[in-house]
Design an enzyme around this catalytic site. Sequence first.
Site, short mmCIF file in Angstrom:
data_model
loop_
_atom_site.label_atom_id
_atom_site.label_comp_id
_atom_site.label_asym_id
_atom_site.label_seq_id
_atom_site.Cartn_x
_atom_site.Cartn_y
_atom_site.Cartn_z
N ALA A 1 39.01 43.77 33.60
CA ALA A 1 39.50 45.04 33.11
C ALA A 1 38.68 45.62 32.10
O ALA A 1 38.50 44.91 30.99
CB ALA A 1 41.06 45.28 32.58
N SER B 1 40.01 45.11 40.02
CA SER B 1 40.06 44.72 38.74
C SER B 1 41.33 43.96 38.53
O SER B 1 42.42 44.25 38.99
CB SER B 1 39.87 45.52 37.66
OG SER B 1 38.52 46.11 37.92
N CYS B 2 41.29 42.93 37.49
CA CYS B 2 42.60 42.31 36.97
C CYS B 2 42.02 41.91 35.52
O CYS B 2 40.86 42.51 34.77
CB CYS B 2 43.27 41.10 37.66
SG CYS B 2 42.11 39.66 37.78
N LYS B 3 42.58 41.30 34.65
CA LYS B 3 42.49 40.64 33.52
C LYS B 3 40.97 39.98 33.24
O LYS B 3 40.11 40.60 32.49
CB LYS B 3 43.27 39.65 33.01
CG LYS B 3 43.00 39.43 31.42
CD LYS B 3 43.99 38.08 30.96
CE LYS B 3 43.87 37.88 29.54
NZ LYS B 3 44.87 36.95 29.06
#
Length: 829
Positions: A203, A729-731
């Site tokens: 992200a 996306s993620c973290k």
Amino acid sequence: MRGSSDGVLAVGTVLVSRVNTGEMEEGDMDHIAADVQQAQKCTLVCESSQGTPNDKDNSPLTGAVFKNPVCKVYKFQTVDSKWMLVREQMEECTLSFSIPRQLLHLYIQEDMRRIQELRDLGELSPHWDNLRKEVIGRYGQVIAAYQETLAELNKITGPSFKPSCSKAQRYLEFIPINLHTQRMRVTCPRQTDAFYDVITVGAPAAHFQGFKGGGLQRLLSRHEAEKKSFSTAYQCIYYSPEHTAKAQEVLHSVGHLQPLISGLADQLLQAAQQHSMAGLREALKTLAGKTEQFVHALKDELVKSALLALHAAQPGYVTKNQNQTLPGHQGHSHQDHQSPSQRGQQGQSPPQNPGHSPGQPSATDNPVVVCNNVDGGSQTAPIREDGQAPLKRQDSIPCHKEYDEEEWDRVWADVAKSLNCVIAMVDKLQEQEPINNNQEQPIPKQVLADVITSHNPEGDWREQLCPLVVRLKECVAEVVVRARRAMTFVLLQEAACSIPQGLFLKQRRDVVFSQALAALACGFVMRLYAGMEDKGFLRQLHLVGLVAQFESLLSTYSEEIGMLEDMEVGISDLHRVAFKITQAKTDDPCDLQPVVIGRRNHYTVEVPLPRLVFQTLPHEIKEGKALQVYPVLFNVGINEQQTIADRFGDISLQERINQRNFEILDSYYKSLSDKVPSECLPCFQTQTDLKDLLGTLGQNVVTKKRKNVEILWLAGTICRRLNGIRFTSCKSAKDRTSMSVTLEQCALLRDEHQLNKDYFIRALDCMRSRLTQGEVVCQWDSDPEAACSVAENKPASRHFYPIALLLVSSHLLVVWLILSLVFLLAKYQ
């Protein structure tokens, strides 16, 4: 390395493996795999960390931007008992570091220009001069920090990505996390090869700065609400973000158009010297167009009000007294912000409110004599000998009618008048031109020579035009000086009201935008390279542009709320980014690297292509037309933290993001439908109409449903149908991202390539399986640091969440500890 008799050097060994993609027996499949059990369970045909240099996915063109490919090849059975070959390739992207480096360089240049513009404001009253010094000092701190970061980035060599374990490092905060490209190429019998691309990235957020106060969306909203009170405290006019953006736009326009007008004026004189009426007319047409554009850019009330504010901020500023005022009035200090009416004084009008918006003057019944105290020493104005009211010192903005607005109007109108004089002179020269294009009988050469000699001596055209052209340049230069100082003063007031929070937020926004732009540039280049031979795609590219769909899996709980708020602003800022395709100087990989130019809020990414490839592009693209990208963000939290947020928290941020970006996507589709025929879009096996898919997506974004992953499925499908660019996306672009990407790939194999339903779970497990054992594992055991680097390179792998890591909430952690203790006691009793 050995030398052969024919002089050819052997530099290594090439291992060629042949794979049959048609009908195969189980024995053939076992023969291909080294381990029979592993082949039956996982159907992994081969794995490579180098890729194949002769395939389409590793051409010299892509090798300039994409590095270190990691490839896996699988073989799955279709519903008609055929076999498909699936190649999965992940690569690093050099833009992970090159784009942030270029942006940092541009940030530094822009801030240094701003400092110089502030200094060019000239002498200001003590109050404004102190504010200017403070703002310049803040800009200097930002420049020093950016220069230090850039110096550290220039020292970095090695992998072209930032692993998630480095997201909290200060010098790497501009670099996107785990930016990789992943392509799945599918080969089926009696079908054309198909490929599916996705870019995975952490992200875009200010991970180093943290999220204690929230993300950019919340911080900017809070700061904008506080700026009005700051403007009163600093005796500034409050300028909205729109006014600030307009001031920056005017500065950019005048700085860009002035050299163009000057150059076109010189071309006009050159054509006059050559006695070329055609050249004269062409140069005049272009000059008139740019001059009108220049005048239009300055036709704004903001410029007029800013000139008034700057005039009032100069030392020794005095407004003319129209009526007699109370004698013996005491002057006020810079720290005293009360108006005379608030002090109970009668017969004297208050000055304009320092916090008012520009363009809204206050009414004054009895204007006072006002001046700026140059030395700022005395706080009591002496009584004048002639008995008039004392001079009252004021740094706020006076009434508009007390400033000669006609002066700016005259200067501004002189540009148009000078241009009209030039046009009139060219018309006069054309009337004197003896050659008549409509004349039926040609003029004899001797007669024509006599006419030219008598009426148009050498240099006569230039001599007649030169004074008028010089006058036009002078008028333009005078307007530029005034407008630049006025708009710089607007930005000074905005910066003064924002100290120190405003510059901190600007730095945070720079960090987030750098990560987002690096990812977008990576995706654009990958999509461009893949569509170079697709005429429909290239037509869509220059007529409408591309949609870039960011799929986010962040939760709306704890610090991930701040990440999502950062990401929302960063993706939104990408709407002001354009792309241009240029011809590379050489075919060297260094000359094929994309280049970023421009300024904040108006960046252009130039993508160079080799000459032979560039010549195949449509004319509009080769002419340098700006190519637009429409980023959209859809977020659905899927982890256990989102479960807590759904039940006990607030998911309004996620709902607002999805609804707003659906409107952008729907608007893009309508524009695409009007300008591009449906034949230009890719064909898929599933025949669901795009309009129906958009309608279903619109219903889902307004439906109250927990973990509605249907939003992500529909958005991803629509993006692929629209020739768009897909991001996930993620973290940190690891666990949740890998699960999403592999599930999407298997779903594509099922829906588009008839994957056997019995192989769906097997294919999913195979793509998510850990790396095969053997020499690679031995290398990991011997070199843990290399193991971390290799692991980050590998395609999506299966991760099992430890319970202690999942329960990050302190309350849940306590519950987990209690239950664990009860379990242990029961086990050993």
